[in-house]
Design an enzyme around this catalytic site. Structure first.
Site, PDB file in Angstrom:
ATOM      1  N   VAL A 222      25.864  23.696  24.620  1.00  0.00           N
ATOM      2  CA  VAL A 222      26.043  23.791  23.170  1.00  0.00           C
ATOM      3  C   VAL A 222      26.494  22.445  22.600  1.00  0.00           C
ATOM      4  O   VAL A 222      25.997  21.983  21.564  1.00  0.00           O
ATOM      5  CB  VAL A 222      27.047  24.908  22.806  1.00  0.00           C
ATOM      6  CG1 VAL A 222      27.258  24.954  21.290  1.00  0.00           C
ATOM      7  CG2 VAL A 222      26.558  26.258  23.314  1.00  0.00           C
ATOM      8  N   CYS A 223      27.422  21.800  23.289  1.00  0.00           N
ATOM      9  CA  CYS A 223      27.925  20.503  22.830  1.00  0.00           C
ATOM     10  C   CYS A 223      26.806  19.470  22.742  1.00  0.00           C
ATOM     11  O   CYS A 223      26.768  18.657  21.815  1.00  0.00           O
ATOM     12  CB  CYS A 223      29.004  19.983  23.783  1.00  0.00           C
ATOM     13  SG  CYS A 223      30.458  21.036  23.896  1.00  0.00           S
ATOM     14  N   THR A 224      25.910  19.501  23.707  1.00  0.00           N
ATOM     15  CA  THR A 224      24.805  18.542  23.723  1.00  0.00           C
ATOM     16  C   THR A 224      23.924  18.709  22.493  1.00  0.00           C
ATOM     17  O   THR A 224      23.531  17.721  21.860  1.00  0.00           O
ATOM     18  CB  THR A 224      23.974  18.708  25.009  1.00  0.00           C
ATOM     19  OG1 THR A 224      24.831  18.505  26.149  1.00  0.00           O
ATOM     20  CG2 THR A 224      22.836  17.698  25.061  1.00  0.00           C
TER      21      THR A 224
ATOM     22  N   LEU B  57      26.015  17.360  19.331  1.00  0.00           N
ATOM     23  CA  LEU B  57      26.125  15.899  19.208  1.00  0.00           C
ATOM     24  C   LEU B  57      24.799  15.289  18.779  1.00  0.00           C
ATOM     25  O   LEU B  57      24.759  14.356  17.978  1.00  0.00           O
ATOM     26  CB  LEU B  57      26.575  15.292  20.534  1.00  0.00           C
ATOM     27  CG  LEU B  57      28.069  15.048  20.738  1.00  0.00           C
ATOM     28  CD1 LEU B  57      28.587  13.974  19.791  1.00  0.00           C
ATOM     29  CD2 LEU B  57      28.889  16.316  20.574  1.00  0.00           C
TER      30      LEU B  57
END
Length: 232
Positions: A53-55, A58
């Site tokens: 999810v973070c990828t 960002l």
């Protein structure tokens, strides 16, 4: 470091001064207040590097960064990992999203900034590292040039944010500050705005020739996109 409950600082609220801190980032060491300078800032946290999810998040922020920059807004991320870890992850983000991530990412492995800004999950016991230390959740802070916190949002680790919504709030805040207006639900630049309650109706009629009074406390006026912070 003691327990989270023991170390928890005073809660931050809208209107609070954003706490200052020094940190290492992917773009070098910073003093946060010096980093803010005369700009607006969006500070946002992520649970961990190399997570799915973070990828996606960002990459989305990197793609939208030019729009924030046009509005005088700096982006800065935070993840509970080292700077070295961030470097390899950024390469993945650029490859997957087709973007070029330029804004700094804070290395906060000891959770110092996360504790200062109350970015930790107190509910999800699975959101911890190998040592059982809580990871950061998905917090967002919009901070103005006076170092005042203007927005706080927190998402669970499982839910990706909406970058367009963060940009929309920036437009609402900047446009409202400039024009003494507030924005109704689902407002986007170009929609009608609400005349601020502090402006008396007689004054509003002079200032806004196309004033539309629905109720004495609910007064709309057109405001073109060109008159908002989106006109950049």
């Amino acid at each position: 470091m003691g327990s989270y409950a023991e170390d928890r600082p005073e809660p931050l609220r809208l209107g609070s001064v954003a706490p200052n801190f020094q940190a290492e980032t992917t773009n070098g060491p910073i003093d946060f207040h010096e980093f803010i300078g005369d700009s607006w800032v969006v500070l946002f946290s992520h649970p961990e590097d190399y997570t799915p999810v973070c990828t996606t998040e960002l990459g989305a922020f990197a793609k939208l960064e030019p729009e924030f920059t046009k509005r005088g807004v700096k982006l800065i991320g935070l993840s509970a990992n080292t700077i070295d870890s961030h470097g390899g992850w950024i390469k993945d983000i650029d490859e997957i999203s087709g973007s070029k991530l330029r804004f700094p990412i804070i290395g906060d492995k000891q959770r110092k900034v996360a504790y200062l800004y109350d970015m930790l999950d107190h509910q999800d016991t699975t959101n911890v590292d190998q040592k059982g230390i809580a990871f950061t959740i998905r917090s967002v802070f919009i901070i103005d040039p006076k170092k005042t916190i203007r927005l706080i949002m927190s998402y669970p680790a499982s839910t990706g944010r909406n970058t367009a919504e963060v940009l929309r709030v920036v437009d609402s805040l900047q446009t409202g500050d400039k024009n003494k207006v507030t924005t109704p639900i689902n407002w986007i630049p170009g929609d009608d705005v609400i005349v601020h309650p502090s402006v008396k109706t007689e004054q509003a009629k002079e200032q806004y020739p196309h004033l539309r009074i629905v109720k004495p406390y609910l007064r709309f006026t057109p405001l073109s996109k060109e008159q908002t912070s989106a006109a950049v």
